[in-house]
Design a protein around this motif. Structure first.
Motif, PDB file in Angstrom:
ATOM      1  N   MET A 201     -46.682 -39.930  39.070  1.00  0.00           N
ATOM      2  CA  MET A 201     -45.806 -39.679  37.922  1.00  0.00           C
ATOM      3  C   MET A 201     -45.498 -40.955  37.148  1.00  0.00           C
ATOM      4  N   ILE A 202     -45.660 -42.111  37.799  1.00  0.00           N
ATOM      5  CA  ILE A 202     -45.416 -43.386  37.106  1.00  0.00           C
ATOM      6  C   ILE A 202     -46.710 -44.213  37.037  1.00  0.00           C
ATOM      7  N   ASP A 203     -47.848 -43.526  37.148  1.00  0.00           N
ATOM      8  CA  ASP A 203     -49.172 -44.140  36.966  1.00  0.00           C
ATOM      9  C   ASP A 203     -49.478 -45.256  37.963  1.00  0.00           C
ATOM     10  N   ILE A 204     -49.033 -45.091  39.186  1.00  0.00           N
ATOM     11  CA  ILE A 204     -49.421 -46.005  40.266  1.00  0.00           C
ATOM     12  C   ILE A 204     -50.244 -45.199  41.263  1.00  0.00           C
ATOM     13  N   GLU A 205     -51.451 -45.667  41.527  1.00  0.00           N
ATOM     14  CA  GLU A 205     -52.389 -44.917  42.363  1.00  0.00           C
ATOM     15  C   GLU A 205     -52.244 -45.284  43.843  1.00  0.00           C
ATOM     16  N   VAL A 206     -52.274 -44.272  44.691  1.00  0.00           N
ATOM     17  CA  VAL A 206     -52.362 -44.495  46.138  1.00  0.00           C
ATOM     18  C   VAL A 206     -53.845 -44.479  46.502  1.00  0.00           C
ATOM     19  N   LEU A 207     -54.373 -45.634  46.851  1.00  0.00           N
ATOM     20  CA  LEU A 207     -55.804 -45.757  47.128  1.00  0.00           C
ATOM     21  C   LEU A 207     -56.181 -45.255  48.517  1.00  0.00           C
ATOM     22  N   ASP A 208     -55.281 -45.439  49.473  1.00  0.00           N
ATOM     23  CA  ASP A 208     -55.621 -45.080  50.853  1.00  0.00           C
ATOM     24  C   ASP A 208     -54.349 -45.058  51.687  1.00  0.00           C
ATOM     25  N   HIS A 209     -54.447 -44.407  52.809  1.00  0.00           N
ATOM     26  CA  HIS A 209     -53.411 -44.477  53.843  1.00  0.00           C
ATOM     27  C   HIS A 209     -54.148 -44.778  55.142  1.00  0.00           C
ATOM     28  N   ILE A 210     -53.810 -45.898  55.745  1.00  0.00           N
ATOM     29  CA  ILE A 210     -54.478 -46.350  56.962  1.00  0.00           C
ATOM     30  C   ILE A 210     -53.566 -46.126  58.161  1.00  0.00           C
ATOM     31  N   ILE A 211     -54.106 -45.483  59.184  1.00  0.00           N
ATOM     32  CA  ILE A 211     -53.399 -45.356  60.463  1.00  0.00           C
ATOM     33  C   ILE A 211     -54.062 -46.303  61.457  1.00  0.00           C
TER      34      ILE A 211
END
Length: 231
Positions: A201-211
């Protein structure tokens, strides 16, 4: 006579290490080699086998508290401290490879290795936000939640505030599973979806989530889970 046999065995194991390197050793042999330096004049082969049997793996051993190691193995406190400190030594050695001003995280492999440097062998679940600029260069990595041995609760609002504070163009989420299981839980999937939608919604991308579990990692991006979170 017995002491001479132990000394001969230790010498042969050290020579093998110098000639073949650590990768040629089984877990109990590496542990035995470590024990040479904190348990003198005893059969460390038998002790190493007993410790591995008790803890199940080197990773579980090295992530344990010294008092637990003493209680379960009956080795000295000095030896237990020597073993318990290994995970922190490894973590700091790994993190030392990353220079914030020069680090570029442009693939899931980069993200995974960086997350491992932050979270390998941690006893409690921690959650990091890794902020990147428009060129995928590292701005900062912030610990935003610390939890118990099996849970670190995270509010999307905290992640959004962290990303805005760092003026991030994109972020990578990272947390660990102290129990050693890499598979994401339902809560992991749900929280990732909420965070991804809030940041979109604020144009910031989540590239990945690492466990991270022990010194291994699972990438949401590699397994198509980030795309599912956007839907």
């Amino acid at each position: 006579m017995t002491e001479n046999l132990h000394e001969g065995h230790r010498k042969r194991l050290k020579e093998r290490f110098k000639n073949e390197g650590a990768k040629a050793f089984d877990d109990h042999q590496l542990l035995e080699l470590l024990l040479f330096y904190c348990i003198p004049r005893r059969d460390t082969n038998e002790i190493a086998h007993r410790i591995i049997k008790e803890f199940g793996s080197l990773s579980m051993l090295f992530s344990s508290r010294p008092e637990d190691i003493v209680e379960k193995t009956n080795i000295t406190e000095n030896a237990a401290i020597f073993l318990a400190i290994q995970s922190e030594v490894v973590r700091r050695a790994n993190s030392g490879k990353w220079n914030k001003r020069e680090t570029k995280i442009s693939s899931s492999n980069d993200a995974g290795e960086y997350a491992v440097s932050l979270l390998a062998y941690e006893n409690y679940e921690n959650f990091y936000v890794i902020s990147l600029d428009s060129q995928k260069r590292l701005i900062n990595s912030n610990l935003v939640s610390e939890g118990s041995v099996d849970e670190a609760f995270i509010y999307p609002r905290i992640v959004v505030e962290c990303a805005l504070r760092n003026k991030a163009s994109s972020i990578i989420l990272a947390h660990n599973h102290p129990g050693g299981k890499l598979k994401p839980s339902f809560q992991d999937l749900e929280s990732t979806a909420k965070i991804t939608k809030a940041l979109n919604m604020i144009d910031i991308e989540v590239l990945d989530h690492i466990i991270v579990a022990d010194n291994k990692y699972f990438s949401f991006a590699d397994n198509g889970l980030i795309k599912n979170c956007i839907k």
